[in-house]
Motif scaffolding. Structure first.
Motif, mmCIF file in Angstrom:
data_model
loop_
_atom_site.group_PDB
_atom_site.id
_atom_site.type_symbol
_atom_site.label_atom_id
_atom_site.label_comp_id
_atom_site.label_asym_id
_atom_site.label_seq_id
_atom_site.Cartn_x
_atom_site.Cartn_y
_atom_site.Cartn_z
ATOM 1 N N TRP A 30 0.816 -1.216 0.000
ATOM 2 C CA TRP A 30 0.000 0.000 0.000
ATOM 3 C C TRP A 30 0.853 1.271 0.000
ATOM 4 O O TRP A 30 0.346 2.361 0.256
ATOM 5 N N LYS A 31 2.131 1.141 -0.306
ATOM 6 C CA LYS A 31 3.038 2.298 -0.294
ATOM 7 C C LYS A 31 2.595 3.375 -1.276
ATOM 8 O O LYS A 31 2.544 4.559 -0.949
ATOM 9 N N SER A 32 2.258 2.991 -2.517
ATOM 10 C CA SER A 32 1.882 3.964 -3.546
ATOM 11 C C SER A 32 0.392 4.251 -3.574
ATOM 12 O O SER A 32 -0.040 5.388 -3.772
ATOM 13 N N SER A 33 -0.411 3.231 -3.350
ATOM 14 C CA SER A 33 -1.864 3.417 -3.448
ATOM 15 C C SER A 33 -2.467 4.006 -2.189
ATOM 16 O O SER A 33 -3.520 4.647 -2.218
ATOM 17 N N GLY A 34 -1.803 3.782 -1.068
ATOM 18 C CA GLY A 34 -2.369 4.209 0.189
ATOM 19 C C GLY A 34 -3.515 3.291 0.594
ATOM 20 O O GLY A 34 -3.882 2.358 -0.118
ATOM 21 N N ILE A 35 -4.078 3.551 1.747
ATOM 22 C CA ILE A 35 -5.205 2.766 2.229
ATOM 23 C C ILE A 35 -6.420 3.679 2.292
ATOM 24 O O ILE A 35 -6.421 4.675 3.025
ATOM 25 N N THR A 36 -7.440 3.368 1.520
ATOM 26 C CA THR A 36 -8.629 4.202 1.436
ATOM 27 C C THR A 36 -9.808 3.547 2.145
ATOM 28 O O THR A 36 -9.789 2.353 2.449
ATOM 29 N N GLU A 37 -10.830 4.340 2.375
ATOM 30 C CA GLU A 37 -12.041 3.789 2.977
ATOM 31 C C GLU A 37 -12.676 2.757 2.061
ATOM 32 O O GLU A 37 -13.251 1.768 2.517
ATOM 33 N N ASP A 38 -12.541 2.980 0.741
ATOM 34 C CA ASP A 38 -13.078 2.012 -0.222
ATOM 35 C C ASP A 38 -12.400 0.655 -0.068
ATOM 36 O O ASP A 38 -13.059 -0.398 -0.133
ATOM 37 N N ALA A 39 -11.085 0.659 0.145
ATOM 38 C CA ALA A 39 -10.368 -0.603 0.336
ATOM 39 C C ALA A 39 -10.857 -1.318 1.593
ATOM 40 O O ALA A 39 -10.976 -2.550 1.614
ATOM 41 N N ILE A 40 -11.109 -0.558 2.635
ATOM 42 C CA ILE A 40 -11.641 -1.146 3.860
ATOM 43 C C ILE A 40 -12.999 -1.781 3.599
ATOM 44 O O ILE A 40 -13.252 -2.933 3.994
ATOM 45 N N GLU A 41 -13.883 -1.074 2.933
ATOM 46 C CA GLU A 41 -15.236 -1.586 2.666
ATOM 47 C C GLU A 41 -15.189 -2.842 1.805
ATOM 48 O O GLU A 41 -15.960 -3.786 2.026
ATOM 49 N N ARG A 42 -14.286 -2.884 0.842
ATOM 50 C CA ARG A 42 -14.193 -4.063 -0.023
ATOM 51 C C ARG A 42 -13.655 -5.281 0.720
ATOM 52 O O ARG A 42 -13.848 -6.417 0.275
ATOM 53 N N GLY A 43 -12.984 -5.047 1.822
ATOM 54 C CA GLY A 43 -12.434 -6.162 2.569
ATOM 55 C C GLY A 43 -13.407 -6.798 3.546
ATOM 56 O O GLY A 43 -13.141 -7.897 4.055
ATOM 57 N N ILE A 44 -14.524 -6.162 3.806
ATOM 58 C CA ILE A 44 -15.473 -6.674 4.797
ATOM 59 C C ILE A 44 -15.920 -8.108 4.519
ATOM 60 O O ILE A 44 -15.982 -8.929 5.448
ATOM 61 N N PRO A 45 -16.244 -8.494 3.265
ATOM 62 C CA PRO A 45 -16.680 -9.871 3.021
ATOM 63 C C PRO A 45 -15.627 -10.920 3.378
ATOM 64 O O PRO A 45 -15.962 -12.103 3.517
ATOM 65 N N SER A 46 -14.385 -10.516 3.513
ATOM 66 C CA SER A 46 -13.308 -11.465 3.808
ATOM 67 C C SER A 46 -12.931 -11.512 5.275
ATOM 68 O O SER A 46 -11.957 -12.175 5.631
ATOM 69 N N THR A 47 -13.676 -10.823 6.132
ATOM 70 C CA THR A 47 -13.250 -10.695 7.510
ATOM 71 C C THR A 47 -14.327 -11.091 8.514
ATOM 72 O O THR A 47 -15.495 -11.271 8.178
ATOM 73 N N ASN A 48 -13.906 -11.218 9.749
ATOM 74 C CA ASN A 48 -14.828 -11.540 10.839
ATOM 75 C C ASN A 48 -15.318 -10.314 11.584
ATOM 76 O O ASN A 48 -16.464 -10.270 12.027
ATOM 77 N N PHE A 49 -14.434 -9.323 11.746
ATOM 78 C CA PHE A 49 -14.874 -8.117 12.446
ATOM 79 C C PHE A 49 -14.033 -6.913 12.037
ATOM 80 O O PHE A 49 -12.951 -7.054 11.453
ATOM 81 N N ARG A 50 -14.586 -5.745 12.312
ATOM 82 C CA ARG A 50 -13.932 -4.466 12.033
ATOM 83 C C ARG A 50 -13.748 -3.746 13.358
ATOM 84 O O ARG A 50 -14.665 -3.664 14.172
ATOM 85 N N LEU A 51 -12.547 -3.266 13.595
ATOM 86 C CA LEU A 51 -12.250 -2.556 14.827
ATOM 87 C C LEU A 51 -11.776 -1.148 14.490
ATOM 88 O O LEU A 51 -10.838 -0.976 13.714
ATOM 89 N N VAL A 52 -12.436 -0.162 15.058
ATOM 90 C CA VAL A 52 -12.101 1.244 14.825
ATOM 91 C C VAL A 52 -11.638 1.868 16.131
ATOM 92 O O VAL A 52 -12.265 1.669 17.180
ATOM 93 N N ILE A 53 -10.522 2.555 16.079
ATOM 94 C CA ILE A 53 -10.020 3.279 17.244
ATOM 95 C C ILE A 53 -10.145 4.772 16.976
ATOM 96 O O ILE A 53 -9.606 5.282 15.977
ATOM 97 N N VAL A 54 -10.884 5.471 17.814
ATOM 98 C CA VAL A 54 -11.071 6.915 17.697
ATOM 99 C C VAL A 54 -10.843 7.548 19.070
ATOM 100 O O VAL A 54 -11.496 7.163 20.045
ATOM 101 N N ASN A 55 -9.894 8.460 19.137
ATOM 102 C CA ASN A 55 -9.577 9.170 20.384
ATOM 103 C C ASN A 55 -9.296 8.210 21.540
ATOM 104 O O ASN A 55 -9.711 8.432 22.677
ATOM 105 N N GLY A 56 -8.607 7.133 21.230
ATOM 106 C CA GLY A 56 -8.211 6.195 22.267
ATOM 107 C C GLY A 56 -9.279 5.210 22.691
ATOM 108 O O GLY A 56 -9.033 4.383 23.572
ATOM 109 N N ASN A 57 -10.455 5.246 22.082
ATOM 110 C CA ASN A 57 -11.523 4.298 22.386
ATOM 111 C C ASN A 57 -11.684 3.318 21.237
ATOM 112 O O ASN A 57 -11.478 3.668 20.067
ATOM 113 N N ALA A 58 -12.035 2.093 21.565
ATOM 114 C CA ALA A 58 -12.189 1.048 20.556
ATOM 115 C C ALA A 58 -13.662 0.732 20.324
ATOM 116 O O ALA A 58 -14.450 0.637 21.272
ATOM 117 N N TYR A 59 -14.022 0.536 19.053
ATOM 118 C CA TYR A 59 -15.380 0.192 18.657
ATOM 119 C C TYR A 59 -15.312 -0.999 17.713
ATOM 120 O O TYR A 59 -14.437 -1.075 16.849
#
Length: 457
Positions: free
Chosen positions: A113-142
């Protein structure tokens, strides 16, 4: 002693997008949090057929204020996350040491991901391949869960990240992460290769293991925080027990055979290993035992204690469906590790070197190679701010620790970070250059072939 790793500058990574750099920093913090726990003895070569074992020195614990679990609402459904835990990281020690070489693989795993970067679209496309999504905002986990995980792998992994937030409060950046908790690698290179410069980048998915044909980002497995279903304690407690167990019998006085105990049904290679067991016709210096987990559950795990399995001079590591969590326990046992050539790797094993950390065993000639070894031994484009998914729920130690009952909760309490760290994490080493990686792989292959020559002769 072979010195196959070289130090290179960070110039190759100039222009790295900030989101990828943030991800590197996150993985670095995870590895750093586990660094003091690893404490695995390694085999360092002296002369042929001889080995000595080394282990890092014991940690010094400082007097710190502890913040235990708030269990006031555990018996009802109103358990909330407390706000009394420190939100700023204030270490007492200002000096840092350089991290071990296996930290350098962090750069390599995120190079995609050095040149392409990591976008929100890439995250959304990965959801079907995963078990859960974890978001950290201001030190809190969701967390937002998409599909069930096997046993409590997801809960244990989430617990590990919660401990990271407690260990380095205020230091973990805002992140949007995807996790897959199955065995087999998930994001395959062939699905993204040769599709042109405008093709979508692969989704960044964290997983417990990787392989040459995959793009999974390796992450410490769930068992570091305990595997309650099979009575394996959190790593720190498990390591202490193994250390105590291995001291009962000196290496020279242990059984002069190669030992393996596990479930053979998960892999053809393991079924093949059974052929090397002692029989009326052959003695390959191998002692293999089938692990019946159903029986063990019924009998209180009396015959599956890892701390009681340091009784042989040699221990065999062989992969299961993919890599196996057993690797670290085998290495910790202070026996010579006989490693059947692995296809997969975890977060630290790519820096293991044959004949320094293990003795290599060929897959096709397991029995012959094992006998020879025993005989020889005896003689991510732009920065985006993560948004909390609408269905995600905030998680913290109090909400996570009481999701399950019994042994699982006990292990969570054992592995909980009770106060922030009093020292800075180690310094992240620079990435490997492509040539250095190839030199390393060539050196490992050369050593392995040398051992094969010995075995043939």
């Amino acid at each position: 002693m072979l010195n196959i790793f070289m130090v290179f500058g960070l110039s190759a990574f100039k222009g790295l997008v900030s989101t990828t750099a943030t991800l590197i920093f996150f993985v670095f913090l995870v590895f750093a949090a586990l660094l003091n726990w690893m404490d695995i003895p390694m085999i360092w070569e002296t002369s042929f057929g001889q080995a000595i074992f080394t282990s890092p020195s014991a940690r010094i614990h400082h007097e710190m204020i502890e913040y235990p679990l708030n269990c006031s609402n555990v018996h009802n459904l109103t358990q909330k996350c407390p706000d009394d835990y420190p939100s700023v990281f204030e270490p007492e020690e200002s000096t840092t040491a350089t991290c071990p070489d296996y930290f350098r693989w962090i750069h390599q795993d995120l190079k995609q991901w050095k040149s392409s970067g990591i976008t929100e679209d890439a995250i959304e496309r990965g959801i079907p391949s995963t078990n859960f999504r974890l978001v950290i905002v201001n030190g809190n986990a969701y967390v937002e869960k998409y599909r069930p995980a096997f046993q409590t792998r997801d809960e244990s992994t989430i617990w590990g990240i919660l401990q990271l937030l407690r260990l380095y409060p205020g230091r973990v950046p805002d992140l949007d992460l995807l996790f897959f908790t199955g065995d087999r690698t998930r994001i395959m290179k062939r699905e993204y290769k040769g599709k042109g410069p405008n093709a979508p980048s692969p989704p960044p998915v964290f997983h417990y293991c990787g392989e040459k044909a995959a793009l999974d980002i390796v992450f410490p497995d769930w068992t570091f925080w305990g595997w309650a279903e099979v009575n394996i304690m959190p790593w720190e407690q498990m390591l202490m027990a193994i250390k105590k167990g291995r001291e009962k019998i000196k290496w020279e006085e242990r059984e002069p055979y190669a030992f393996w105990k596990g479930n053979p049904r998960v892999a053809a290679d393991r079924v093949d290993l059974l052929k090397c067991n002692l029989s009326d016709k052959n003695d390959w210096n191998v002692r293999v035992y089938k692990q019946d987990w159903g029986k063990e559950i019924g009998h209180g795990f009396q015959q599956s204690k890892l701390e009681d399995q340091c009784t042989h001079r040699y221990k065999i590591y062989i992969e299961g469906a993919t890599w196996s969590v057993s690797e670290k326990y085998i290495l910790a046992c202070d026996s010579v590790t006989l490693m059947v050539k692995p296809r997969y790797y975890d977060f630290f094993s790519r820096s293991l070197v044959p004949m320094r950390h293990f003795w290599p065993i060929h897959r096709k000639n397991k029995c012959r190679d094992l006998k020879f070894a025993v005989d020889s031994g005896n003689g991510h484009t732009r920065e985006f701010k993560p948004t909390i998914p609408p269905k995600a729920q905030r998680v913290c130690d109090e909400t996570a620790a009481f999701l399950e009952k019994g042994l699982w909760t006990e292990f969570m309490v054992q592995s909980m970070v009770k106060s922030p760290s009093d020292k800075l994490p180690c310094t992240l080493p620079p990435p490997y250059e492509s040539r250095a990686i190839q030199v390393s792989l060539n050196a490992k292959e050369k050593i392995t072939k040398l051992v094969e020559t010995w075995e043939t002769e």
